[in-house]
Design a protein around this motif. Sequence first.
Motif, mmCIF file in Angstrom:
data_model
loop_
_atom_site.group_PDB
_atom_site.id
_atom_site.type_symbol
_atom_site.label_atom_id
_atom_site.label_comp_id
_atom_site.label_asym_id
_atom_site.label_seq_id
_atom_site.Cartn_x
_atom_site.Cartn_y
_atom_site.Cartn_z
ATOM 1 N N ASP A 255 53.319 -30.644 34.994
ATOM 2 C CA ASP A 255 52.849 -30.900 33.630
ATOM 3 C C ASP A 255 52.045 -32.191 33.580
ATOM 4 O OD1 ASP A 255 54.321 -28.831 31.791
ATOM 5 O OD2 ASP A 255 55.800 -29.496 33.267
ATOM 6 N N LYS A 260 55.824 -33.345 26.950
ATOM 7 C CA LYS A 260 57.180 -33.548 26.432
ATOM 8 C C LYS A 260 58.070 -32.328 26.691
ATOM 9 C CE LYS A 260 56.278 -37.539 24.353
ATOM 10 N NZ LYS A 260 54.898 -37.708 24.820
ATOM 11 N N ASP A 261 57.452 -31.200 27.018
ATOM 12 C CA ASP A 261 58.204 -29.950 27.163
ATOM 13 C C ASP A 261 58.075 -29.454 28.602
ATOM 14 O OD1 ASP A 261 59.589 -27.656 26.721
ATOM 15 O OD2 ASP A 261 58.008 -26.631 25.604
ATOM 16 N N ASP A 263 58.873 -27.015 30.819
ATOM 17 C CA ASP A 263 59.441 -25.668 30.780
ATOM 18 C C ASP A 263 59.241 -24.878 32.074
ATOM 19 O OD1 ASP A 263 56.750 -25.375 30.596
ATOM 20 O OD2 ASP A 263 56.745 -24.251 28.721
ATOM 21 N N VAL A 284 65.009 -20.729 27.911
ATOM 22 C CA VAL A 284 65.069 -21.379 26.595
ATOM 23 C C VAL A 284 66.162 -20.802 25.708
ATOM 24 C CG1 VAL A 284 62.641 -22.035 26.623
ATOM 25 C CG2 VAL A 284 63.302 -19.804 25.709
#
Length: 286
Positions: A255, A260-261, A263, A284
């Motif tokens: 990322d 911030k995520d 995943d 999730v």
Amino acid sequence: MDKTERRILNILKRRGGQRLSLQEIQRRFTTGRERKAVLKQLARLVSRGKVTKDADGKFSITSAKKRLVGRFEPTNERFGFVIPVSPETNDIYVPAQRWGGAIDGDIVEVAFTKRRGGRTTGQIVRIVKRTRHELAGKVLKRREGMFLVPLSAKVFHEVVVVNNEAGPVEDGLVVNAVIDKIDDRLNRINVSIVEVWGKPDDPEVLCRIVIARFNIPTVFSDEALDEARRVPRTITESDLRGRTDLRSLVTFTIDGEQAKDFDDAVSIERRDGGFRLWVHIADVSH
């Protein structure tokens, strides 16, 4: 009913629904004692529902029109609509002179009548909740002063900068400002600059404008933080049930620096003269 109350009601009735300020009503009384009593009697009439006090502090006879609560959305400088909380009710058309101090996104109470064969028209009589206390916009410097071109809301008032708490600011930069006063009579909003965001084509500034436009929260609620604190910091046997434990692999994310995520992530291992690439996707729903 008190004599002063009767006179106030007669004054407002004779105005045919026109709104009057406290001073305009007081001027119709002769003695200082009577004028002093007007404020007290007006408060009583408002509390009993006989007189309506609008968002800009003006008074009128309480209308027998129907009322409801909804979200105000201006369309242009001439009119807007109140979107009712109840989806069964049609949107209510409100001309600009009847906005009652409301701006884009405010939760308002509107008095309305339905014309036969026509649209439902109303007047905003109360601001139930002011949803916007700040405006982001581009600075416009003129000879007569500093102004703001709103970018974070549909605002059709002239926005005047009356105070700058952020220091020197260049023409054309995007700033965030606190709303000090909304004056429908002058079609003007007074604001104070509290933060300089930067150039309007900066991606980070564009992101902040979108956040401000839709009132997106930038901090977690207390409920969300409490729920996060209750999440166990250790993995239990029940968590691993039906899963393969790959924590022994060196795993890394791809990322961006400000992400911030997180995943998804990847791992790679050498196997039988070749390599195996693992792609890990966050569950999730867990």
